[in-house]
Design an enzyme around this catalytic site. Structure first.
Site, mmCIF file in Angstrom:
data_model
loop_
_atom_site.group_PDB
_atom_site.id
_atom_site.type_symbol
_atom_site.label_atom_id
_atom_site.label_comp_id
_atom_site.label_asym_id
_atom_site.label_seq_id
_atom_site.Cartn_x
_atom_site.Cartn_y
_atom_site.Cartn_z
ATOM 1 N N GLU A 278 27.057 -48.204 121.285
ATOM 2 C CA GLU A 278 27.303 -49.598 121.691
ATOM 3 C C GLU A 278 28.254 -49.661 122.888
ATOM 4 O O GLU A 278 29.291 -50.334 122.827
ATOM 5 C CB GLU A 278 27.927 -50.378 120.520
ATOM 6 N N PRO A 279 27.954 -48.984 123.979
ATOM 7 C CA PRO A 279 28.895 -48.995 125.104
ATOM 8 C C PRO A 279 28.934 -50.346 125.805
ATOM 9 O O PRO A 279 27.893 -50.975 126.023
ATOM 10 C CB PRO A 279 28.324 -47.922 126.046
ATOM 11 N N GLY A 280 30.125 -50.803 126.125
ATOM 12 C CA GLY A 280 30.271 -52.040 126.892
ATOM 13 C C GLY A 280 30.931 -51.720 128.224
ATOM 14 O O GLY A 280 30.299 -51.621 129.267
ATOM 15 N N ARG A 281 32.247 -51.480 128.160
ATOM 16 C CA ARG A 281 33.028 -51.211 129.355
ATOM 17 C C ARG A 281 32.423 -50.114 130.238
ATOM 18 O O ARG A 281 32.348 -50.253 131.446
ATOM 19 C CB ARG A 281 34.441 -50.780 128.933
ATOM 20 N N ARG A 317 43.324 -59.218 131.778
ATOM 21 C CA ARG A 317 43.678 -57.893 131.254
ATOM 22 C C ARG A 317 45.117 -57.460 131.565
ATOM 23 O O ARG A 317 45.794 -56.960 130.669
ATOM 24 C CB ARG A 317 42.664 -56.833 131.701
ATOM 25 N N TYR A 321 47.115 -56.699 128.295
ATOM 26 C CA TYR A 321 47.296 -55.279 127.942
ATOM 27 C C TYR A 321 48.132 -54.512 128.966
ATOM 28 O O TYR A 321 48.109 -53.279 128.963
ATOM 29 C CB TYR A 321 45.948 -54.534 127.884
ATOM 30 N N CYS A 347 51.613 -71.021 135.871
ATOM 31 C CA CYS A 347 53.008 -71.145 135.477
ATOM 32 C C CYS A 347 53.296 -70.308 134.230
ATOM 33 O O CYS A 347 53.502 -70.849 133.139
ATOM 34 C CB CYS A 347 53.318 -72.617 135.221
ATOM 35 N N TYR A 375 35.260 -57.240 130.544
ATOM 36 C CA TYR A 375 36.383 -57.960 129.938
ATOM 37 C C TYR A 375 37.195 -58.728 130.966
ATOM 38 O O TYR A 375 38.412 -58.835 130.851
ATOM 39 C CB TYR A 375 37.272 -56.990 129.132
HETATM 40 C C1 LIG Z 1 33.758 -54.340 121.849
HETATM 41 C C2 LIG Z 1 32.832 -53.564 121.030
HETATM 42 C C3 LIG Z 1 31.993 -52.618 121.620
HETATM 43 C C4 LIG Z 1 32.060 -52.264 123.081
HETATM 44 O O1 LIG Z 1 33.250 -51.574 123.338
HETATM 45 P P1 LIG Z 1 33.520 -50.882 124.767
HETATM 46 O O2 LIG Z 1 34.881 -50.326 124.631
HETATM 47 O O3 LIG Z 1 33.432 -51.943 125.791
HETATM 48 O O4 LIG Z 1 32.487 -49.829 124.946
HETATM 49 C C5 LIG Z 1 31.099 -51.948 120.805
HETATM 50 N N1 LIG Z 1 31.038 -52.194 119.470
HETATM 51 C C6 LIG Z 1 31.831 -53.100 118.872
HETATM 52 C C7 LIG Z 1 31.702 -53.324 117.426
HETATM 53 C C8 LIG Z 1 32.754 -53.817 119.631
HETATM 54 O O5 LIG Z 1 33.556 -54.702 119.015
#
Ligand SMILES: *Cc1c(COP(=O)(O)O)cnc(C)c1O
Length: 418
Positions: A278-281, A317, A321, A347, A375
């Protein structure tokens, strides 16, 4: 986009063949700019790694859920990891195959569960016993069987920022490894629940492979226990979390992770399982930048500030963070640089985008905030009644507007006085 897709030509930065100065003049700032070629490149790193393997990539779309970006990934073959009914709506809007959608999140609501069941998604990633029963009740009422996986919290240290670490036992995510077997046993007795998998997601911006393997080492004995108990699963979902280079992080290639996971599964006689990621970033983070314009330069006793037209509402971000984003002038000047903090107009003292950067800039100069694909726009808000930025995607020498800039009537329109 880091490196390859951001190029200096005639002393002006371009994304592919689009001159960022001209683009900013046409579109205004702040402006999110993505590269279609960069998106394809980052997808291809995963595509190569899963070639001829029983493996599905479900893009973690909360990183960036713009419809154009979702459509791009969908056409490249990606499925989606969603965390809300709104994200399901987006995935279905671009024609995603529901059989490639997995649904994560600790607080799935009734309407979201109904929506996902009726849409025929691949799997609910269940994060608590209470959620299991809620899904079971709704599924029985609708007479639709719910495919489920249990998100196991393996209690491993992902060695990332505490706010983006999710696989430690003090985190709110998943079901602890010691309760997971019981939860599976409960699930196996529920008539409208179909156990199809096991999953975990240990955190984000991971820069090394061992935490993934540590998680797998915890999951494999559990999968063996399931088999002993006649509970069969079809897939193993190891979540997302692979990092990107913001500054100087050296990130392993997806292939290294996928190969080590598959090797481990082979050694454990579990290579019949479909592997889901499940890659996002790591798919979108370095495919976009935020363009912003310098409003003022301000010198105070112990600091110099570059005040720009982008702020924490556009890119949260750093405030959230303390994260690092590279900053570059679109048209670099020669001469002496000074140390500056790059801050927005909001502000709040937390409204900064970069600290202690050597820059040589003047009013009206354009700056590039790098690594703004993931993000960033998805976390944007209207704080201080600021309109959210427009977004464009560059494809060689053309650009397409994929989100119009909000205007002030947009941000007032849901409100009334009494
Ligand atoms: C946010 C999330 C992702 C994606 O995470 P990345 O760090 O962006 O790869 C995958 N699975 C779940 C369950 C998430 O909450």
């Amino acid at each position: 986009m880091k490196n390859n897709h951001l190029k200096l030509k005639n002393n002006i930065f371009h994304v592919e063949n689009i001159n960022l100065e001209l683009l900013a003049n046409k579109m205004g700032t702040p402006l999110y700019v993505y590269s279609r070629a960069a998106i394809k490149d980052s997808w291809n790193r995963y595509a190569k790694a899963i070639l001829n393997k029983n493996c599905l990539i479900c893009y973690g779309m909360k990183a960036n859920s713009n419809l154009a970006i979702l459509k791009e990934f969908s056409e490249l073959g990606s499925g989606f990891d969603i965390v809300s009914g709104g994200e399901l709506e987006r995935a279905l809007a671009i024609g995603a195959n529901p059989q490639k959608i997995v649904f994560s999140g600790v607080g799935k609501q009734e309407w979201e569960i109904i929506y996902a069941l009726k849409s025929g998604i691949k799997c609910f990633n269940i994060e608590s016993e209470a959620e299991l029963h809620k899904i079971s009740d709704i599924a029985s009422n609708l007479h639709i069987t719910a495919p489920i996986s249990i998100r196991v919290n393996p209690d491993v240290d992902a060695k990332t920022h505490p706010y983006i670490s999710t696989g430690l036992k003090e985190n709110k995510f998943g079901i602890s490894i010691k309760n997971a077997l019981n939860c599976y046993k409960t699930a196996s007795k529920l008539p409208f629940i179909d156990i199809v998998g096991i999953d975990c997601h240990i955190g984000s911006q991971l820069t090394e492979i061992p935490p993934f393997i540590d998680a797998l080492d915890k999951l494999i004995p559990l999968i063996k226990e399931l088999i002993k108990n006649n509970i069969s699963i079809k897939h193993l979902d190891i979540g997302g979390g692979l990092g990107i280079t913001y500054k100087d992080e050296v990130i392993p290639d997806p292939k290294q992770i996928i190969d080590s996971v598959i090797l481990k599964l082979k050694e454990s006689n579990l290579d019949h399982l479909e592997l889901i990621l499940e890659p996002g970033r790591s798919l979108i983070g370095n495919c976009g930048i935020l363009l912003t314009k310098v409003i003022y330069i301000k010198h105070s006793e112990d600091r110099n500030f570059v005040i720009v037209d982008a702020a924490m509402n556009d890119l949260l971000r750093p405030a959230l963070y303390q994260s690092y984003h590279e900053v570059k002038p679109v048209a670099p000047r020669t001469g002496n640089a000074k140390e500056y903090d790059v801050v927005g107009p909001i502000c709040e003292s937390a409204d900064w985008l970069a600290k202690n950067r050597l820059l040589n800039v003047q009013e009206n100069d354009l700056l590039i905030i790098e690594s703004a694909g993931a993000y960033c726009t998805t976390m944007s808000s209207n704080y201080n009644s600021r309109v959210r930025p427009a977004e464009v995607i560059v494809d060689d020498c053309k650009y397409y507007i994929i989100k119009n800039r909000e205007n002030l009537s947009d941000i007032l329109k849901l409100e009334t006085t009494i």
